[in-house]
Each structure stands twice: as structure tokens, then as C-alpha cells.
Design an enzyme around this catalytic site. Structure first.
Site, PDB file in Angstrom:
ATOM      1  N   CYS A  85      36.721  39.542  40.928  1.00  0.00           N
ATOM      2  CA  CYS A  85      35.971  38.742  39.963  1.00  0.00           C
ATOM      3  C   CYS A  85      34.699  39.478  39.543  1.00  0.00           C
ATOM      4  O   CYS A  85      34.768  40.493  38.872  1.00  0.00           O
ATOM      5  CB  CYS A  85      35.698  37.342  40.550  1.00  0.00           C
ATOM      6  SG  CYS A  85      35.166  36.141  39.305  1.00  0.00           S
ATOM      7  N   HIS A 195      41.013  35.226  42.630  1.00  0.00           N
ATOM      8  CA  HIS A 195      40.419  35.318  43.967  1.00  0.00           C
ATOM      9  C   HIS A 195      41.484  35.245  45.063  1.00  0.00           C
ATOM     10  O   HIS A 195      41.814  34.132  45.517  1.00  0.00           O
ATOM     11  CB  HIS A 195      39.433  34.168  44.172  1.00  0.00           C
ATOM     12  CG  HIS A 195      38.156  34.311  43.411  1.00  0.00           C
ATOM     13  ND1 HIS A 195      37.018  34.848  43.958  1.00  0.00           N
ATOM     14  CD2 HIS A 195      37.842  33.991  42.145  1.00  0.00           C
ATOM     15  CE1 HIS A 195      36.041  34.856  43.063  1.00  0.00           C
ATOM     16  NE2 HIS A 195      36.519  34.332  41.944  1.00  0.00           N
ATOM     17  N   GLU A 197      41.152  35.782  48.144  1.00  0.00           N
ATOM     18  CA  GLU A 197      40.589  35.227  49.389  1.00  0.00           C
ATOM     19  C   GLU A 197      40.611  33.703  49.388  1.00  0.00           C
ATOM     20  O   GLU A 197      40.388  33.081  50.425  1.00  0.00           O
ATOM     21  CB  GLU A 197      39.163  35.756  49.614  1.00  0.00           C
ATOM     22  CG  GLU A 197      38.068  35.108  48.790  1.00  0.00           C
ATOM     23  CD  GLU A 197      37.945  35.636  47.366  1.00  0.00           C
ATOM     24  OE1 GLU A 197      38.851  36.347  46.898  1.00  0.00           O
ATOM     25  OE2 GLU A 197      36.927  35.317  46.708  1.00  0.00           O
TER      26      GLU A 197
END
Lengths: 230, 80
Positions: A85, A195, A197
Site C-alpha cells: 500500500c 494488504h 497481512e
């Protein structure tokens, strides 16, 4: 094997990235952007957020944070460098990745899961995946609209339909050719807007982020130590 | 001495903000508006420096930081 995670003023995903990488077996250390060395670390992640308030352009100020010389040195040694990002935006501003990111086509902040098709497994982000694999990963950005530079980028992920086709309807932000993630020509530096994660645990909407972060960790383990002793 | 830098996005790169304003202007009755581009200006003050020094320094600032060569051009105007 220790991965550095750089925190700039305004970064807000460094703990998520640390949690995700450690849950997948890596050791991590957070490095403040005023630091000047990444010695002893074998790879680095630039996580998401709004470094330096996104002033001027996203990533433009962060590019000149003191730590970035060490990030560029690590990249020059062929060590894995990943931007997620805002980290992707910073790597583009730095010139470690080609292109730039501008405001989303519809001028809306987009926060929702997106489908991604793996285009290439020749990168630190995708080596454990398979070409054509479809992943569901959340996107969380206002300036995620990818514009390539003069040369065609090494696209590793594109936004896609459930059946894997890349269409404008499946393109959430207007990115050129639906590009969601790119790598440099050698695949050692990579960045993506979604993302991974945030897609690693069963309670989350998806666990598809694991294969991308596992790719990164496998890349760190597979990269021989650099001349600096890594 | 002051310099005003105008940073423009290249024509071939989309400007979603300009496009949104263009549509709003048409809705307001300005139907002849076919394009709007939103530019950025940055004013830099460098007291005690002459015109050529400021121009050269600001040129460097633009190349390094103020404009992104992937998608933007810039013009520098020096003011007294």
C-alpha cells in the site's frame, strides 16, 4: 532470519505486518525512519499508512527519509524489499519500482476485499503461488490507481473477476491493465496495493494473504547473504 | 526572491479530480467545458539570493522532490 519493518511518521500497519510475518515464522524488528542502517537484517518491508501525511504526493517525502538510503542499498544487494500500500507508493517514488499511484478513478476511498489473479511467480511476493491462482485480499486506499512508466511493468497481480478474467468491472480503482502489484525485473523488489497481512487468520474474511507473505519469507530464506554479511 | 512552481499532470495521465469538476461545471450549466485539469502550485521563498541562483536551486528541487517525472511536468516562475 530477521525482517526489518520501517515505520515513518504516519505509518499505521507496522504492527499488523509484524504479527503476520511472525505468525508465519519470521522474526521482525521495527526500524524508525530516522535510522540510517539496516545492517544485520536480511529483508525489509515498507508497510501501509500515510507516511509524512501523504503531503505533496504519496511517498514523495518518505523517499528522502534517512532510512531510505539503507533500503536502496539492501535492494541493490538483491535482498527482498516489499512495499504494501503506502509502502508500494514509496517504492515507486524512490524508483525501486516503476510507475506511480494516483487517486482512484471514482475519487472514493476503497476499503473492501478484492480478487487478485497471480500473473507471475517470478517475484518475492508470488514465488509460492501458482500462475492463475485467484486470491481474495482487502484493499484499503484512496491513491491506488496504478500508472506505469514508459516501459511495461513486471505485473505480478491484477484485479480480476471470480473466474479470473481481468475486466474493467473488476478493476476497483482504475489501475492501468488492472495492475494491483508489480515487481522489478529481477523480482527481488515488489509492491502491491492490497494488504496481505489482513488476510492471514481464519477469523478474517480470507487467509489468502498467507501465500504472498510465505513467498516473501521463502525468498528471504533463499537469498544468500550479501557482501555486507547480511 | 520567490519562485512559483506550477506542476501539471501529463495529458495522457488521467486526472480524476479534474474530470469530476468538469462534470460538475457541465451540471452547473457550463456545457461548453470539455476538460478540466487540476494543477498544483508551490511557492518557494529564498531571501537574499539572486534570480539565477533561485532558478537553478528550484529546478533541482523540482527534479528531486516537487514533481514526479513519471507523470508530471513543471514550470518555474521567478518573482521579485
Amino acid at each position: 532470519m530477521t525482517v526489518g519493518i520501517v515505520a515513518f511518521p504516519g505509518t499505521n500497519c507496522e504492527q499488523d505486518v509484524a504479527y503476520a510475518l511472525e505468525s508465519l515464522g519470521a522474526k521482525t524488528v521495527t526500524v524508525w525512519h530516522r535510522e540510517t542502517s539496516l545492517d544485520g537484517l536480511e529483508a525489509v518491508v515498507l508497510p501501509g499508512g500515510f507516511a509524512h501525511g501523504d503531503y505533496l504526493r504519496t511517498g514523495a517525502i518518505a523517499r528522502f527519509s534517512p532510512i531510505m538510503a539503507a533500503v536502496e542499498k539492501l535492494a541493490a544487494e538483491g535482498r527482498p524489499v516489499l512495499g504494501i500500500c503506502n509502502g508500494f507508493q514509496i517504492l515507486c517514488e524512490t524508483g525501486l519500482l516503476p510507475g506511480a499511484l494516483i487517486a482512484n478513478r471514482d475519487l472514493k476511498f476503497i476499503c473492501r476485499p478484492t480478487r487478485l489473479r497471480v500473473e507471475s511467480t517470478d517475484s518475492i511476493l508470488t514465488r509460492a503461488a501458482t500462475v492463475g491462482q485467484i486470491l481474495t485480499i482487502p484493499l484499503n486506499s484512496y491513491e491506488g490507481n496504478y500508472v506505469p512508466g514508459p516501459e511495461a511493468p513486471n505485473a505480478v497481480l491484477r484485479y480480476c473477476e471470480p473466474n479470473g478474467s481481468v475486466t474493467e468491472a473488476a478493476n476497483p480503482n482504475g489501475s492501468t491493465e488492472g495492475i494491483a502489484g508489480v515487481a522489478n525485473s529481477s523480482g527481488t523488489v515488489a509492491g502491491l496495493m492490497p494488504h496481505p497481512e489482513r488476510a492471514i487468520e481464519d477469523f478474517m474474511a480470507s487467509t489468502d494473504g498467507r501465500v504472498l507473505l510465505e513467498s516473501f519469507i521463502a525468498s528471504v530464506e533463499a537469498t544468500p547473504a550479501g557482501v555486507s554479511g547480511g | 526572491m520567490r519562485a512559483v512552481v506550477t506542476i501539471t499532470r501529463r495529458r495522457e495521465i488521467a486526472d480524476p479530480e479534474g474530470a469530476t469538476i468538469q462534470r460538475a461545471l457541465v451540471d452547473l450549466g457550463y456545457g461548453e467545458v470539455d476538460s478540466v485539469r487540476v494543477n498544483r502550485t508551490v511557492e518557494v521563498s529564498m531571501p537574499g539570493r539572486d534570480r539565477e541562483y533561485v532558478r537553478s536551486a528550484v529546478q533541482g528541487m523540482c527534479e528531486k522532490l516537487l514533481a514526479n517525472p513519471v507523470m508530471e511536468d513543471f514550470e518555474i516562475e521567478i518573482l521579485d
